[in-house]
Write an enzyme that holds these catalytic residues in place. Sequence first.
Site: not given
Ligand code: NAD
Ligand code: UDP
Length: 341
Positions: A146, A191, A211, A277
């Site tokens: 990722y 979760n 954090t 963090q």
């Molecule tokens: P999500 O998993 O709900 O949405 C991702 C979408 O992309 C899904 O609908 C999935 O089916 C689609 N997808 C995955 N692979 C694909 C492919 N090969 N072709 C077409 N569609 C595909 O996640 P989200 O939280 O909505 O995230 C959306 C975007 O924002 C992602 O690129 C993610 O990396 C980025 N992002 C999200 C967060 C967050 O906190 N939600 C944080 C950082 C970055």
């Molecule tokens: N985390 C946790 N319990 C859970 C899911 C996540 O303690 O059931 C923690 C995880 O280890 C991380 C933080 O929560 O430190 C955020 O996790 P998430 O998967 O939401 O996002 P990311 O790590 O990609 O920021």
Amino acid sequence: MARMRILVTGGAGFLGSFLCQRLLADGHDVLCVDNFFTGSRDNVLHLLDDPRFEVMRHDVTFPLYVEIDQIYNLACPASPIHYQYDPVATVKTSVHGAINMLGLAKRTHARIFQASTSEVYGDPTVHPQPESYRGSVNPVGPRACYDEGKRCAETLFFDYHRQYGIDIRVARIFNTYGPRMHPNDGRVVSNFIVQALKGDPITLYGEGLQTRSFCFVEDLIEGFVRFMAAPAGVTGPINLGNPSEFTIRALAEMIIELTGSRSQIVYRPLPQDDPLQRQPDIRLASEQLGWRPAVPLREGLVRTIAYFETMLRGADLHVLPAARAPVRLHGGAPLAVAAQG
Ligand code: NAD
Ligand code: UDP
């Protein structure tokens, strides 16, 4: 604002569905492209009656030929359990997906937005993280598919910009939450809320002292739209997130309090390379986009809890439609992923 034809890849996902909704409300035509790996038609069901909205099942790792004015490239699983399910497909989605969407932008002269991530900073040694920080990513760890996929996508965006003059917008998104998160997608907010509402143990990884800084989805989408509307030359990368930082233990305690749950906290091992963090420095977003988030965590959680309460009241998680259930991910690859081989 002029009516545009806007492509949203990953439009049936959590963030994508809110973005499609917002762009339709702003008067645009929206083409939602998704392979439904983690997204679902349910997320955009309420938009399907709008004649300006179109959904196309397509995998962005394959070329796409459509006529559009703008592209938001969101396609990519975002939850660690989802992106680690098929790491090769995750890299292909980020890298091949970026190449295909940038190629589309080049042919159609479309402005293109990339949903990058705070994960490009890895387990940061600088705190809070400004855009100038180059990050601390383990390139061979379980999160690398990722993190490095997104880093390579950023490289592609800037090379297409320098080499071909493509009009790019690269946003580094920090942890965002809200209604329509997949109830089983493993991210911490969904979760904890689902566990609290079901009275199940709250699974805290490590000691919960790591954090994160949580942004409510509506705030984030406002940032996307402002960034896309910014004058030419505002390419980013720009951090988008809420700078209010919380330990994961504090998050668990707040969710227990707000749900009135009797759930107990249980401790589980901290996953490898879990960042200790994370907090966005959003000065650039504030200066260049006039944007800052408005919804405090407590208020956003109340709204998110209300969504999950309604969902759980209506549905046993085990009988949710297949596209929303984790069994689809562990009991056999979804068709679109299997096809990528
Ligand atoms: P999500 O998993 O709900 O949405 C991702 C979408 O992309 C899904 O609908 C999935 O089916 C689609 N997808 C995955 N692979 C694909 C492919 N090969 N072709 C077409 N569609 C595909 O996640 P989200 O939280 O909505 O995230 C959306 C975007 O924002 C992602 O690129 C993610 O990396 C980025 N992002 C999200 C967060 C967050 O906190 N939600 C944080 C950082 C970055
Ligand atoms: N985390 C946790 N319990 C859970 C899911 C996540 O303690 O059931 C923690 C995880 O280890 C991380 C933080 O929560 O430190 C955020 O996790 P998430 O998967 O939401 O996002 P990311 O790590 O990609 O920021």
